[in-house]
Write an enzyme that holds these catalytic residues in place. Structure first.
Site, PDB file in Angstrom:
ATOM      1  N   HIS C  76       0.848  -1.195   0.000  1.00 29.27           N
ATOM      2  CA  HIS C  76       0.000   0.000   0.000  1.00 29.27           C
ATOM      3  C   HIS C  76       0.883   1.244   0.000  1.00 29.27           C
ATOM      4  O   HIS C  76       0.705   2.152  -0.812  1.00 29.27           O
ATOM      5  CB  HIS C  76      -0.928  -0.002   1.225  1.00 29.27           C
ATOM      6  CG  HIS C  76      -1.579   1.320   1.495  1.00 29.27           C
ATOM      7  ND1 HIS C  76      -2.555   1.845   0.692  1.00 29.27           N
ATOM      8  CD2 HIS C  76      -1.367   2.228   2.477  1.00 29.27           C
ATOM      9  CE1 HIS C  76      -2.935   3.028   1.180  1.00 29.27           C
ATOM     10  NE2 HIS C  76      -2.210   3.284   2.258  1.00 29.27           N
ATOM     11  N   ASP C 105       6.151  21.871 -26.553  1.00 28.23           N
ATOM     12  CA  ASP C 105       6.113  20.515 -26.005  1.00 28.23           C
ATOM     13  C   ASP C 105       7.160  20.465 -24.904  1.00 28.23           C
ATOM     14  O   ASP C 105       7.749  21.476 -24.547  1.00 28.23           O
ATOM     15  CB  ASP C 105       6.434  19.484 -27.110  1.00 28.23           C
ATOM     16  CG  ASP C 105       5.884  18.103 -26.758  1.00 28.23           C
ATOM     17  OD1 ASP C 105       6.201  17.615 -25.646  1.00 28.23           O
ATOM     18  OD2 ASP C 105       5.121  17.534 -27.555  1.00 28.23           O
ATOM     19  N   TRP C 141       7.153   0.135   3.900  1.00 25.16           N
ATOM     20  CA  TRP C 141       7.656   0.868   2.733  1.00 25.16           C
ATOM     21  C   TRP C 141       9.015   1.492   3.043  1.00 25.16           C
ATOM     22  O   TRP C 141       9.730   1.884   2.140  1.00 25.16           O
ATOM     23  CB  TRP C 141       6.662   1.918   2.253  1.00 25.16           C
ATOM     24  CG  TRP C 141       6.765   3.241   2.928  1.00 25.16           C
ATOM     25  CD1 TRP C 141       6.203   3.590   4.123  1.00 25.16           C
ATOM     26  CD2 TRP C 141       7.465   4.411   2.470  1.00 25.16           C
ATOM     27  NE1 TRP C 141       6.524   4.880   4.438  1.00 25.16           N
ATOM     28  CE2 TRP C 141       7.288   5.418   3.443  1.00 25.16           C
ATOM     29  CE3 TRP C 141       8.226   4.714   1.335  1.00 25.16           C
ATOM     30  CZ2 TRP C 141       7.852   6.691   3.319  1.00 25.16           C
ATOM     31  CZ3 TRP C 141       8.778   5.987   1.229  1.00 25.16           C
ATOM     32  CH2 TRP C 141       8.586   6.957   2.203  1.00 25.16           C
ATOM     33  N   SER C 169      12.985   6.235 -13.920  1.00 28.06           N
ATOM     34  CA  SER C 169      11.848   6.951 -14.478  1.00 28.06           C
ATOM     35  C   SER C 169      11.759   8.354 -13.894  1.00 28.06           C
ATOM     36  O   SER C 169      11.625   9.345 -14.622  1.00 28.06           O
ATOM     37  CB  SER C 169      10.571   6.156 -14.196  1.00 28.06           C
ATOM     38  OG  SER C 169       9.453   6.977 -14.334  1.00 28.06           O
ATOM     39  N   SER C 170      11.850   8.463 -12.576  1.00 30.98           N
ATOM     40  CA  SER C 170      11.709   9.777 -11.937  1.00 30.98           C
ATOM     41  C   SER C 170      12.830  10.712 -12.342  1.00 30.98           C
ATOM     42  O   SER C 170      12.606  11.898 -12.584  1.00 30.98           O
ATOM     43  CB  SER C 170      11.749   9.648 -10.417  1.00 30.98           C
ATOM     44  OG  SER C 170      10.695   8.873  -9.986  1.00 30.98           O
ATOM     45  N   HIS C 253      13.021  11.995   3.560  1.00 28.98           N
ATOM     46  CA  HIS C 253      12.356  13.240   3.934  1.00 28.98           C
ATOM     47  C   HIS C 253      12.144  14.175   2.748  1.00 28.98           C
ATOM     48  O   HIS C 253      11.033  14.649   2.550  1.00 28.98           O
ATOM     49  CB  HIS C 253      12.993  13.933   5.129  1.00 28.98           C
ATOM     50  CG  HIS C 253      11.977  14.850   5.740  1.00 28.98           C
ATOM     51  ND1 HIS C 253      10.927  14.385   6.490  1.00 28.98           N
ATOM     52  CD2 HIS C 253      11.766  16.166   5.579  1.00 28.98           C
ATOM     53  CE1 HIS C 253      10.132  15.391   6.791  1.00 28.98           C
ATOM     54  NE2 HIS C 253      10.615  16.478   6.260  1.00 28.98           N
ATOM     55  N   GLU C 255      11.713  13.222  -0.133  1.00 27.96           N
ATOM     56  CA  GLU C 255      10.654  12.527  -0.878  1.00 27.96           C
ATOM     57  C   GLU C 255       9.262  13.009  -0.454  1.00 27.96           C
ATOM     58  O   GLU C 255       8.370  13.176  -1.266  1.00 27.96           O
ATOM     59  CB  GLU C 255      10.786  11.016  -0.654  1.00 27.96           C
ATOM     60  CG  GLU C 255       9.604  10.171  -1.104  1.00 27.96           C
ATOM     61  CD  GLU C 255       9.444  10.139  -2.605  1.00 27.96           C
ATOM     62  OE1 GLU C 255      10.418  10.449  -3.315  1.00 27.96           O
ATOM     63  OE2 GLU C 255       8.333   9.810  -3.074  1.00 27.96           O
ATOM     64  N   TYR C 257       8.486  15.901   0.543  1.00 24.02           N
ATOM     65  CA  TYR C 257       8.223  17.203  -0.072  1.00 24.02           C
ATOM     66  C   TYR C 257       8.068  17.088  -1.571  1.00 24.02           C
ATOM     67  O   TYR C 257       7.389  17.904  -2.191  1.00 24.02           O
ATOM     68  CB  TYR C 257       9.317  18.195   0.328  1.00 24.02           C
ATOM     69  CG  TYR C 257       9.266  18.461   1.812  1.00 24.02           C
ATOM     70  CD1 TYR C 257       8.120  19.032   2.370  1.00 24.02           C
ATOM     71  CD2 TYR C 257      10.287  18.099   2.658  1.00 24.02           C
ATOM     72  CE1 TYR C 257       8.022  19.234   3.727  1.00 24.02           C
ATOM     73  CE2 TYR C 257      10.203  18.303   4.023  1.00 24.02           C
ATOM     74  CZ  TYR C 257       9.063  18.866   4.552  1.00 24.02           C
ATOM     75  OH  TYR C 257       8.966  19.048   5.893  1.00 24.02           O
ATOM     76  N   SER C 268      -1.995  26.809  -5.307  1.00 29.04           N
ATOM     77  CA  SER C 268      -1.674  28.214  -5.526  1.00 29.04           C
ATOM     78  C   SER C 268      -2.177  28.708  -6.884  1.00 29.04           C
ATOM     79  O   SER C 268      -2.288  29.907  -7.112  1.00 29.04           O
ATOM     80  CB  SER C 268      -0.161  28.436  -5.451  1.00 29.04           C
ATOM     81  OG  SER C 268       0.326  27.998  -4.216  1.00 29.04           O
ATOM     82  N   HIS C 302      14.806  13.190  12.176  1.00 26.72           N
ATOM     83  CA  HIS C 302      13.648  13.291  13.074  1.00 26.72           C
ATOM     84  C   HIS C 302      12.723  12.075  12.915  1.00 26.72           C
ATOM     85  O   HIS C 302      11.778  11.936  13.680  1.00 26.72           O
ATOM     86  CB  HIS C 302      12.874  14.610  12.878  1.00 26.72           C
ATOM     87  CG  HIS C 302      12.219  14.748  11.549  1.00 26.72           C
ATOM     88  ND1 HIS C 302      12.182  15.926  10.858  1.00 26.72           N
ATOM     89  CD2 HIS C 302      11.565  13.869  10.777  1.00 26.72           C
ATOM     90  CE1 HIS C 302      11.546  15.761   9.723  1.00 26.72           C
ATOM     91  NE2 HIS C 302      11.159  14.514   9.661  1.00 26.72           N
ATOM     92  N   HIS C 303      13.015  11.241  11.925  1.00 26.07           N
ATOM     93  CA  HIS C 303      12.267   9.979  11.818  1.00 26.07           C
ATOM     94  C   HIS C 303      12.878   8.913  12.714  1.00 26.07           C
ATOM     95  O   HIS C 303      12.419   7.784  12.732  1.00 26.07           O
ATOM     96  CB  HIS C 303      12.297   9.477  10.369  1.00 26.07           C
ATOM     97  CG  HIS C 303      11.607  10.386   9.410  1.00 26.07           C
ATOM     98  ND1 HIS C 303      10.272  10.278   9.121  1.00 26.07           N
ATOM     99  CD2 HIS C 303      12.048  11.444   8.697  1.00 26.07           C
ATOM    100  CE1 HIS C 303       9.927  11.218   8.249  1.00 26.07           C
ATOM    101  NE2 HIS C 303      10.997  11.945   7.983  1.00 26.07           N
ATOM    102  N   THR C 328       6.254  26.891   5.949  1.00 27.04           N
ATOM    103  CA  THR C 328       4.967  26.246   5.688  1.00 27.04           C
ATOM    104  C   THR C 328       3.838  27.158   6.163  1.00 27.04           C
ATOM    105  O   THR C 328       2.817  27.305   5.482  1.00 27.04           O
ATOM    106  CB  THR C 328       4.892  24.888   6.400  1.00 27.04           C
ATOM    107  OG1 THR C 328       6.092  24.172   6.134  1.00 27.04           O
ATOM    108  CG2 THR C 328       3.714  24.089   5.906  1.00 27.04           C
ATOM    109  N   LYS C 331       3.125  29.866   3.731  1.00 23.97           N
ATOM    110  CA  LYS C 331       2.306  29.441   2.599  1.00 23.97           C
ATOM    111  C   LYS C 331       0.820  29.437   2.963  1.00 23.97           C
ATOM    112  O   LYS C 331      -0.010  29.953   2.218  1.00 23.97           O
ATOM    113  CB  LYS C 331       2.733  28.042   2.115  1.00 23.97           C
ATOM    114  CG  LYS C 331       4.147  28.007   1.587  1.00 23.97           C
ATOM    115  CD  LYS C 331       4.415  26.831   0.697  1.00 23.97           C
ATOM    116  CE  LYS C 331       3.779  26.989  -0.660  1.00 23.97           C
ATOM    117  NZ  LYS C 331       4.507  27.922  -1.527  1.00 23.97           N
ATOM    118  N   ARG C 450       1.832   1.302  14.971  1.00 28.75           N
ATOM    119  CA  ARG C 450       1.567   1.124  13.544  1.00 28.75           C
ATOM    120  C   ARG C 450       1.773  -0.327  13.146  1.00 28.75           C
ATOM    121  O   ARG C 450       2.425  -1.074  13.828  1.00 28.75           O
ATOM    122  CB  ARG C 450       2.593   1.868  12.695  1.00 28.75           C
ATOM    123  CG  ARG C 450       2.681   3.267  12.797  1.00 28.75           C
ATOM    124  CD  ARG C 450       3.968   3.763  12.106  1.00 28.75           C
ATOM    125  NE  ARG C 450       3.879   3.647  10.661  1.00 28.75           N
ATOM    126  CZ  ARG C 450       4.757   4.207   9.843  1.00 28.75           C
ATOM    127  NH1 ARG C 450       5.745   4.901  10.298  1.00 28.75           N
ATOM    128  NH2 ARG C 450       4.615   4.066   8.538  1.00 28.75           N
TER     129      ARG C 450
END
Lengths: 379, 194, 525
Positions: C76, C105, C141, C169-170, C253, C255, C257, C268, C302-303, C328, C331, C450
């Site tokens: 998932h 293009d 994950w 790909s990315s 991290h 990722e 964002y 926006s 921080h993870h 943040t 924004k 979790r």
């Protein structure tokens, strides 16, 4: 169907309560909130949690109030005419500075508590906590006490898929163990946390922290529990298949009760020594074997001995039905590939019971058995 | 047109350079992390190589430090492994040897590798080993038992707030890896002698 | 710049049938494929989520075995992150960036084709592990070693190869976007005139080329540990499992964002349109995005507040992490200020954008709580974290993607979508998503970890609610599917401008736009 309907009604009510419940209620009710815990650290952590939570509420309410006012008043349908401003340096400076100040406000107590959590001061006693797939081992460094803590048998039976047992009838479902870790109150206890396989995380919410158990490395954490009681937690780091089934139960006892408990443990260990020396009957071995098997083997080989996925069936297996009892015992003692060696975890009587059980349960009918003394000789 | 094609190539090449550099950076994190660990004592890592520091001649007899020893067998390796003493008291600067007893309970030869770790982690740098069984693979024949020593001293510069150091050893079963390595070596020897 | 006209000849113009898609080089066709692919993955990842929610409906294990449950949570996460959200944002970039900057293009159309067509193979590899012995990845994950190395089934190598392909790909997609934005802007389109969506994507693309290689490095090290006898993450050989977490989160991290910045961009674009008022604080918006991107590189640990870092490290990562709240916050304040004294109407895109602002802010505030290290020692690895990141990723990123879809759908298809159905979709989604995720805050605080397939009975009420919400939210996305299909098949023709308050080059083109978006570069004043 009507049960589900009833559930839906009661839960809708719950949902409404949840949305309108005043925050003071949130703070008191542990079903909603972090427990305040029973140590100085856990109380400080709780206070910081509440402080930041209230700050977040205030910020959230302020921002949403402005926004919803705008949504109501500045809509085209009520005839609002769009103004064209798109900059305001003063406002922008304010809303950069104010959050900065708030962050400082949070950082001060947070730093203080963090330094307190991590302080290294002499402890009164030390317990080594080792995470295993999927149980905890506790070794008291100053006493000769060492034991494993498994999910309790009642929970273990009820948690099997389609067991037919209603979890709500099981006391402390999934939060109960056979051997809780016991500590005295008002004593500075140091936990040396490590792992024997993958990463686990030792967590009792009432203590206010969790500590990862990392194979090959040792981490320190400490606590000083104020009130006697039983405090429950769980492994918090995904550690494989039965991650959800390795609870932590910590029992804090008064100093006197703790001393009593230590004596009791030592007596039990002597008993186990004696038990390994004497001869056991088939029935004794079988009934003990079923218990030990359920706690240690059923997670992989399943309660019915049929195995699952990569874990082989024992029912009708060559090792358990054709091979010699000695070979079988050695396999249990020393492990094989993915199967851990149980020699270091279980005593002679337990190993003898497991092997005898595996050879005579689920229609395996070899008929032979092994005595604890024979296991001892094989070690 | 031509100008634009060129700058396009430049952008792609520069981006690819970033990609390659960052891939390298991912690997560079490994030695960087080890340096960080050495400097700050992250994770209680204490070297598996002998310390370069000479054994101190001055012993700080004013101070006592408790040194505790704990042991773990990874994945219930069928060994017996315990320190001969659980706890000793030493002066900073005093060189001491402590023996650990290991016994292979299985019926085949096994190779173990002991991994040391110190608590509190940040004090690991003050724990200096001059000899240790953890510097090498430890092969034990079936049923063999062996006393293995660690010779260490505590750096006299250790901050005064430290009163207890815990040294943990975890034995890992590296029989397969050691076999693979020695096979490779044998092959190399064969190739070389041919 | 002024010569930025069709550098591609018209040779692929007349491709029809399957060739149009397999050999696609047109940014709109590729964008469409990205969007459909991500929607398919969204449904697949959602189906896995429903298996999880069904198992957690009531205490006790009813449906799946614990190992399969772990496969579900892992797949998932992987599919939603790498298969649904990321390709969807790339799809929108493909469609909209050339339109917004006045380009014909994308700069590198053939590479564009590649970077899309790698994806189906990558995910086929990943999903095929379900049918192999050992099953799909079951280590989360975040695939922490040694659970994902020494203790994982052999299918993990397929997972690793799949991640490598997604990375290719990315990276190719990002290089393309960077080249397009830097090179193909219409004359007069200076950087500080770029629409916010283009800005956020430019920064996202830089994040991607910086961190996807690090992820590739991490999985390569895993592969070597598993198969070639190295010991990067294996303590037995002198490695360190905690090192894996550092490398992973150095990728992980940013990722996060990567998934949320394009969402900021979409919102926006939408809010000014429906407030009929220019975006408040354009420059500060750009700086805030840049600041968030920069901070994302220096906060990763921080993870890992529970792994036993030295206290100095914990303090540093706490301070750096809470700093993210400032840009943040800027924004969010800017979006509210854009609404202030506007003349708002509430079409479906605006509804989703407003819900985004509210619910993303809730997720941001719980993020601030999580950043406070001493409290995180309690929150870490509980459902509180699950609630937090689903608020920022589902009601954040996914809601913004839905808002963007409704906003640009008339431009893409040439037809208006069914506004009444859109509003129904919005209300069902918004209510159910909160019933789904809000109770998770409570179950987490009350102590539910979790990634567990079964739980103690005191968590039963919250989980019951979450499951009900989950099923309603999941199935309401079929309505979204229907609305999109309906708009593609026809309806009220869309004007060029589509929305009364819409500003920007993309609205000067016909709906749908011509095959080559801007054959003559527009002049931007």
């Amino acid at each position: 169907m009507s049960v589900i309907k009833q559930c839906l009604v009661s839960h809708t009510l719950l949902l409404i309560t949840m949305l309108v419940a005043p925050f003071s209620v949130l703070a008191e009710e542990s079903k909603f909130n972090m427990p305040r815990g029973v140590t100085e650290i856990s109380e400080e952590v709780y206070d910081i949690h509440m402080l930041v939570f209230y700050i977040c509420c205030v910020i959230g309410i302020a921002v949403f109030a402005v926004m919803f006012y705008s949504l109501l008043k500045h809509r085209k349908s009520v005839g609002a005419v769009p103004s064209q401003f798109h900059d305001n340096t003063a406002v922008e400076i304010i809303w950069t500075l104010v959050p900065t100040l708030i962050l400082v406000l949070i950082a001060v107590p947070a730093t203080k508590t963090l330094l307190k959590i991590e302080v290294d001061r002499e402890a009164d006693m030390s317990i080594k906590v080792t995470g295993w797939q999927w149980k905890w081992q506790y070794e008291y460094l100053d006493e000769d006490i060492s034991f494993f803590s498994n999910l309790s048998e009642a929970s273990n039976q009820a948690r099997q898929r389609a067991s037919g047992i209603d979890p709500s009838t099981v006391e402390n479902y999934l939060l109960d163990v056979d051997n809780p870790v016991v500590i005295p109150v008002n004593t500075r206890v140091r936990f040396l946390v490590t792992s024997a396989d993958v990463i686990h995380s030792w967590w009792v919410p009432a203590l206010g922290w969790k500590q990862d158990a990392i194979p090959g490395f040792i981490n320190t954490a400490w606590t000083e529990v104020k009130e006697p009681g039983i405090y429950r937690g769980q492994c918090a780091e995904l550690c494989g298949k039965d991650h959800g089934y390795m609870p932590v139960v910590l029992e804090a006892k008064s100093q006197a009760d703790y001393a009593e408990w230590v004596k009791e443990q030592q007596r039990k260990q002597e008993e186990a020594m004696l038990a390994s020396g004497r001869d056991w009957s088939m029935d004794e071995l079988m009934s003990r074997g079923e218990k030990i098997y359920t706690a240690n083997c059923a997670a992989c080989h399943q309660a019915n001995g049929e195995g699952i996925g990569m874990f082989p069936a024992l029912k009708g297996s060559p090792v358990a039905t054709q091979g010699s009892v000695e070979e079988h015992t050695k396999l249990v003692l020393n492990g094989l590939n993915a199967m851990p060696a149980f020699g270091a975890q279980l005593n002679d009587a337990d190993i003898a019971a497991i092997v005898t059980y595996e050879r005579n349960a689920w229609g395996n009918d070899v008929g032979d058995m092994i005595q604890p003394s024979a296991v001892k000789a094989l070690r | 047109m031509i100008h634009q094609q060129k700058s396009q190539r430049k952008i792609v090449v520069q981006s690819l350079l970033v990609v390659v550099l960052m891939f390298g950076f991912g690997f560079a994190l490994v030695p960087m992390y080890n340096v960080f660990c050495d400097v700050f004592g992250i994770n209680g890592k204490t070297g598996i190589e002998a310390t370069a520091m000479a054994e101190p001649t001055v012993v700080d007899e004013e101070r006592w430090i408790n040194v505790e020893f704990v042991t773990t067998l990874n994945q219930s390796m069928p060994w017996h492994f315990k320190p001969t003493v659980k706890k000793i008291r030493v002066h900073p600067g005093q060189t001491t040897t402590v023996d650990f007893l290991a016994e292979n309970l299985s019926e085949s030869e096994m190779v173990g590798q002991a991994i040391p770790s110190v608590s509190p982690g940040w004090a690991a740098n003050y724990f200096k080993k001059t000899e240790c069984f953890c510097f090498n693979h430890q092969p034990l024949a079936a049923g063999e038992s062996k006393e293995m020593g660690v010779r260490f001293f505590i750096d006299p510069d250790i901050p005064s707030k430290v009163t207890t150091l815990t040294l943990s050893y975890t034995f890992f079963d590296v029989t397969e890896k050691a076999k693979a390595k020695s096979n490779k070596k044998d092959e190399l020897v064969k190739v070389a002698t041919n | 710049m002024s010569t930025a006209i069709t550098h591609e000849e018209e040779h692929h113009e007349d491709l029809t049938g399957w060739r149009r898609w397999v050999f696609a080089t047109n940014h709109k066709d590729i964008g469409t494929m990205y969007l459909w692919f991500s929607f398919a993955m969204f449904l697949l990842g959602g189906a896995f989520a429903l298996v999880i929610r069904a198992e957690l409906f009531v205490p006790g294990l009813q449906l799946v075995e614990p190992d399969f449950f772990n496969q579900m949570t892992t797949m998932h996460g992987l599919i939603m992150v790498f298969g649904a959200v990321m390709p969807a944002t790339v799809g929108m970039a493909n469609w909209m960036v050339p339109l917004m900057i006045g380009a014909p293009d994308m700069a590198l159309p053939r590479m564009n084709n590649w970077s899309f067509w790698i994806l189906p193979f990558a995910f086929s590899l990943l999903v095929s592990t379900f049918f192999m012995e050992g099953g799909a990845p079951a280590f989360g994950w975040t695939f922490y070693a040694p659970l994902s190395t020494t203790f994982a089934p052999s299918t993990t190598d397929f997972f690793i190869f799949g991640v490598h392909l997604m990375g290719f790909s990315s990276i190719m997609g990002s290089i393309n976007i960077i080249a397009t934005i830097l090179n193909l802007r219409a004359p007069g389109m200076t950087l500080m005139k770029l629409p916010l969506f283009v800005w956020t994507w430019l920064i996202t693309a830089f994040l991607l080329i910086a961190v996807m290689p690090v992820l590739a490095g991490a999985v390569t090290m895993m592969l070597m540990d598993r198969n070639f006898g190295t010991s990067f993450f294996d303590a037995a050989g002198g490695g360190d499992p905690v090192l894996f977490q550092h490398v992973f989160w150095f990728f992980g991290h940013p990722e996060v964002y990567i998934m949320i910045l394009p969402a900021f961009g979409i919102v926006s674009q939408i809010i000014p349109t429906f407030a009929r008022k220019p975006l408040f604080g354009y420059a500060s918006m750009v700086y805030a995005v840049a600041a968030i991107a920069f901070l994302s590189f220096i906060v990763w640990a921080h993870h890992m507040f529970a792994v036993g870092m030295p206290v100095a490290g914990e303090l540093y990562f706490m301070y750096a992490t809470t700093l993210i709240a400032i840009p943040t916050g800027v924004k969010v304040f800017n979006w509210v200020a854009t609404m202030w004294r506007g003349a708002m109407t509430f079409e479906t895109p605006m509804l989703f954008a407003i819900a985004f602002v509210v619910l993303f802010t809730i997720g941001g505030l719980s993020g601030l709580m999580l950043g406070v290290a001493p409290a995180d020692k309690q929150y870490h690895d509980t459902y509180f974290v699950v609630a937090h990141f689903h608020y920022v990723l589902v009601t954040g990123a996914v809601f913004a993607l839905m808002a963007g879809t409704y906003y640009w759908l008339p431009k893409w298809t040439g037809y208006m979508y069914d506004e009444r159905l859109g509003k129904i979709h919005f209300w069902i989604s918004t209510i159910s998503v909160n019933v789904l995720f809000f109770p998770m805050h409570f179950s987490g605080l009350a102590g539910m970890p979790r990634r567990i397939p079964d739980y103690a009975v005191q968590f039963a009420d919250w989980n019951f609610l979450s499951s009900v919400g989950g099923f309603v939210f999941g199935f309401s996305q079929l309505l979204f599917f229907y609305i999109v299909i309906k708009a593609i098949r026809g309806g009220e023709p869309a004007t060029n401008r589509v929305w009364e308050g819409a500003e920007g080059l993309e609205w000067t083109l016909s709906s749908p736009p011509p095959h080559h978006s801007f054959t003559v570069p527009p002049e931007v004043r």
